[in-house]
Design an enzyme around this catalytic site. Structure first.
Site, PDB file in Angstrom:
ATOM      1  N   SER A 143      20.465  -5.658   2.072  1.00 53.04           N
ATOM      2  CA  SER A 143      20.058  -7.162   1.643  1.00 53.04           C
ATOM      3  C   SER A 143      18.470  -7.116   2.202  1.00 53.04           C
ATOM      4  CB  SER A 143      21.224  -7.622   2.655  1.00 53.04           C
ATOM      5  OG  SER A 143      20.762  -8.946   3.367  1.00 53.04           O
ATOM      6  N   TYR A 167      25.562  -7.947  10.801  1.00 53.46           N
ATOM      7  CA  TYR A 167      25.345  -7.614   9.253  1.00 53.46           C
ATOM      8  C   TYR A 167      24.313  -6.584   8.874  1.00 53.46           C
ATOM      9  CZ  TYR A 167      24.873  -8.390   4.407  1.00 53.46           C
ATOM     10  OH  TYR A 167      24.820  -8.558   3.119  1.00 53.46           O
ATOM     11  N   LYS A 171      24.012  -2.667   7.670  1.00 55.58           N
ATOM     12  CA  LYS A 171      23.041  -2.485   5.644  1.00 55.58           C
ATOM     13  C   LYS A 171      22.116  -1.555   6.185  1.00 55.58           C
ATOM     14  CE  LYS A 171      25.330  -5.473   3.117  1.00 55.58           C
ATOM     15  NZ  LYS A 171      25.912  -4.470   2.079  1.00 55.58           N
TER      16      LYS A 171
HETATM   17  P1  NAD Z   1      31.928 -10.332  -2.350  1.00 57.21           P
HETATM   18  O1  NAD Z   1      32.632 -11.210  -1.014  1.00 57.21           O
HETATM   19  O2  NAD Z   1      32.120 -11.133  -3.646  1.00 57.21           O
HETATM   20  O3  NAD Z   1      32.169  -8.890  -2.721  1.00 57.21           O
HETATM   21  C1  NAD Z   1      32.771  -7.879  -1.807  1.00 57.21           C
HETATM   22  C2  NAD Z   1      33.731  -7.504  -2.062  1.00 57.21           C
HETATM   23  O4  NAD Z   1      34.339  -6.017  -1.318  1.00 57.21           O
HETATM   24  C3  NAD Z   1      34.846  -8.623  -2.041  1.00 57.21           C
HETATM   25  O5  NAD Z   1      35.882  -8.697  -2.945  1.00 57.21           O
HETATM   26  C4  NAD Z   1      36.298  -7.727  -0.617  1.00 57.21           C
HETATM   27  O6  NAD Z   1      37.525  -7.897  -1.626  1.00 57.21           O
HETATM   28  C5  NAD Z   1      35.639  -6.217  -1.071  1.00 57.21           C
HETATM   29  N1  NAD Z   1      35.882  -5.722   0.025  1.00 57.21           N
HETATM   30  C6  NAD Z   1      35.543  -5.959   0.891  1.00 57.21           C
HETATM   31  N2  NAD Z   1      36.240  -5.552   1.712  1.00 57.21           N
HETATM   32  C7  NAD Z   1      36.541  -3.813   1.016  1.00 57.21           C
HETATM   33  C8  NAD Z   1      37.832  -3.134   1.781  1.00 57.21           C
HETATM   34  N3  NAD Z   1      37.646  -2.472   2.935  1.00 57.21           N
HETATM   35  N4  NAD Z   1      37.750  -1.855   0.413  1.00 57.21           N
HETATM   36  C9  NAD Z   1      38.005  -2.648  -0.855  1.00 57.21           C
HETATM   37  N5  NAD Z   1      37.018  -3.881  -1.331  1.00 57.21           N
HETATM   38  C10 NAD Z   1      36.869  -4.483  -0.398  1.00 57.21           C
HETATM   39  O7  NAD Z   1      30.625 -10.492  -2.014  1.00 57.21           O
HETATM   40  P2  NAD Z   1      28.988  -9.939  -2.685  1.00 57.21           P
HETATM   41  O8  NAD Z   1      28.707 -11.477  -3.074  1.00 57.21           O
HETATM   42  O9  NAD Z   1      29.939 -10.104  -4.265  1.00 57.21           O
HETATM   43  O10 NAD Z   1      28.594  -8.919  -2.450  1.00 57.21           O
HETATM   44  C11 NAD Z   1      28.405  -7.299  -2.521  1.00 57.21           C
HETATM   45  C12 NAD Z   1      27.839  -7.228  -1.573  1.00 57.21           C
HETATM   46  O11 NAD Z   1      26.141  -7.746  -1.786  1.00 57.21           O
HETATM   47  C13 NAD Z   1      27.906  -6.922  -0.609  1.00 57.21           C
HETATM   48  O12 NAD Z   1      28.248  -5.760   0.176  1.00 57.21           O
HETATM   49  C14 NAD Z   1      27.175  -7.631   0.330  1.00 57.21           C
HETATM   50  O13 NAD Z   1      26.633  -7.165   1.569  1.00 57.21           O
HETATM   51  C15 NAD Z   1      25.428  -7.685  -0.249  1.00 57.21           C
HETATM   52  N6  NAD Z   1      25.122  -8.565  -0.642  1.00 57.21           N
HETATM   53  C16 NAD Z   1      25.200  -9.968  -1.756  1.00 57.21           C
HETATM   54  C17 NAD Z   1      23.929 -11.033  -0.514  1.00 57.21           C
HETATM   55  C18 NAD Z   1      24.561 -12.535  -1.279  1.00 57.21           C
HETATM   56  O14 NAD Z   1      24.393 -13.089  -1.233  1.00 57.21           O
HETATM   57  N7  NAD Z   1      26.182 -12.246  -1.992  1.00 57.21           N
HETATM   58  C19 NAD Z   1      22.934 -10.521  -0.087  1.00 57.21           C
HETATM   59  C20 NAD Z   1      22.791  -9.575  -0.156  1.00 57.21           C
HETATM   60  C21 NAD Z   1      23.568  -8.269  -0.086  1.00 57.21           C
END
Ligand code: NAD
Ligand code: UDP
Length: 364
Positions: A143, A167, A171
């Site tokens: 991120s 957070y 990362k």
């Molecule tokens: P999201 O919450 O929609 O998706 C994450 C998924 O992981 C969910 O389906 C959740 O059920 C699953 N999950 C959580 N804990 C778990 C566990 N212990 N075991 C198995 N599954 C688990 O989030 P997203 O927006 O799709 O983000 C995906 C990744 O990208 C994350 O790692 C997040 O930190 C990173 N990220 C997201 C953003 C953003 O703005 N959306 C920006 C930068 C980085």
């Protein structure tokens, strides 16, 4: 290629990427505990990809079977649990895209141990499982939050990492762990992708972001205001050192981000083992008010807002320097702010309650 495992593949970015990979003809396995993702998203992914229905094969496991050009298997399980990971790898996994994690900054301040456990222990257990199963290709969801409140515009990958909340620390810790693992033996192919602000939805209106509770992020909040679910948008600060005084971010369409993962996987597989670190962003900045206006113009809707105080921990500007992603994998964003607003609204207006159903939406 063998099957690709998507941890967290039922979430926002994972589900859109899952569709992009299936459309490319790749077979996909998803491991997700559904804590913030929906099996209904994957039922729709299978439908959009033209695969058969996801049918239950055993408790906590669904599959489309291998009747289509590609297949999708869904396992309910926790990325911290070695047994669940072993079940996922039993399908013959050649590469992993690791999306599973927690992502809300404010929540991470209130519950830091939960963030260290899911994000860091989860990644550690995954790497151990990859070692057990001889899989050494990994794309990690990092991120832009790693860069903290830097003054650099745009931000290159070489900028110092100075996270400012739990957070961001988790990362940074996983990025460090991946560098150590890559250095420990020669066969690893690892990409650390630093996303800026992923927003929008699949253009079909069938797939999108479904935040639980009140959205923390600007775009889903704005969509819910436009839908009348919330009275107004609070704009956090009108006195930032930006052209209109509101915060500037680098918004990218989630389908461009999905394409970035497909390219990263292709580069890792085609080139010698390496540790690749790339920003994924558009390289353009838009203020909160730019986004509100673009949304109103694109969709012919009014979005009531009022300017309130700054949100603690926010920075004025965050814009990617995406040149390295273009140079290394020929990737850049193709979709505009208007595309983001149109597709985001198509999703929100067609699915006012998000995905709604839980596992009951799956057959069997
Ligand atoms: P999201 O919450 O929609 O998706 C994450 C998924 O992981 C969910 O389906 C959740 O059920 C699953 N999950 C959580 N804990 C778990 C566990 N212990 N075991 C198995 N599954 C688990 O989030 P997203 O927006 O799709 O983000 C995906 C990744 O990208 C994350 O790692 C997040 O930190 C990173 N990220 C997201 C953003 C953003 O703005 N959306 C920006 C930068 C980085
Ligand atoms: N923002 C806002 N109102 C909201 C949510 C966010 O004004 O309800 C602003 C926030 O201050 C920032 C921008 O919108 O300038 C993007 O915030 P978001 O939380 O979506 O992303 P991040 O801060 O993680 O880049």
């Amino acid at each position: 290629m063998t099957k690709v495992l998507l941890t967290g593949g039922a979430g926002f970015i994972g589900s859109h990427t899952c569709l992009a990979l299936l459309e490319e003809g790749l077979s996909v396995g998803v491991l997700d505990d559904f804590s913030n993702g929906s099996p209904e998203a994957l039922r729709r992914v299978a439908e959009l990809a033209g695969l058969g229905a996801l049918r239950q094969e055993s408790p906590g496991r669904w599959s489309t079977g291998d009747s289509g050009p590609a297949d999708l298997t869904l396992l309910r399980g926790d990325v911290r649990c070695p047994g669940d990971l072993d079940r996922a790898f039993a399908d013959g996994i050649g590469a992993v895209l690791h999306f599973a994690g927690l992502k809300a900054v404010g929540e991470s301040v209130a519950q830091p141990l939960r963030y260290w456990d899911v994000n860091v222990t989860g990644s550690l257990r995954l790497l151990e499982a990859m070692g057990r199963h001889g899989c050494r290709t990994l794309v990690f969801s990092s991120s832009a939050t790693l860069y903290g409140s830097t003054d650099r515009v745009p931000i290159p990958e070489t900028a110092p990492l100075q996270p400012i909340n739990p957070y961001g620390y988790t990362k940074a810790a996983v990025e460090r762990m991946l560098a150590d693992v890559a250095a420990s033996s020669p066969g690893w192919r690892i990409a650390r992708l630093r996303y800026f602000n992923p927003v929008g939805a699949h253009p079909s209106g069938r797939l999108g972001e479904d935040p639980s509770g009140s959205p923390n992020n600007l775009f889903p909040y704005l969509c819910q205001v436009a839908a009348g679910r919330r009275p107004r948008l609070d704009v956090f600060g009108g006195d930032w050192p930006t052209p209109d005084g509101t915060g500037v971010r680098d918004y990218l369409h989630v389908m461009d981000l999905a394409e970035g993962h497909r390219r990263a996987l292709a580069v890792l597989e085609a080139e010698p083992p390496q540790l690749l670190t790339l920003n994924l962003g558009s390289g353009s900045g838009h203020s909160v008010l730019d986004l509100v206006r673009a949304f109103e113009t694109t969709n012919g809707l009014a979005v009531p807002f009022s300017v309130v105080g700054r949100r603690p921990g926010d920075s004025a500007v965050s814009i990617a320097d995406p040149q390295e992603a273009e140079r290394r994998m020929g990737w850049r964003t193709r979709r505009s702010l208007a595309d983001i607003c149109r597709d985001g609204w198509a999703w929100q207006s067609a699915n006012p309650g998000g995905f709604g159903e839980g596992e009951s939406s799956l057959d069997g």
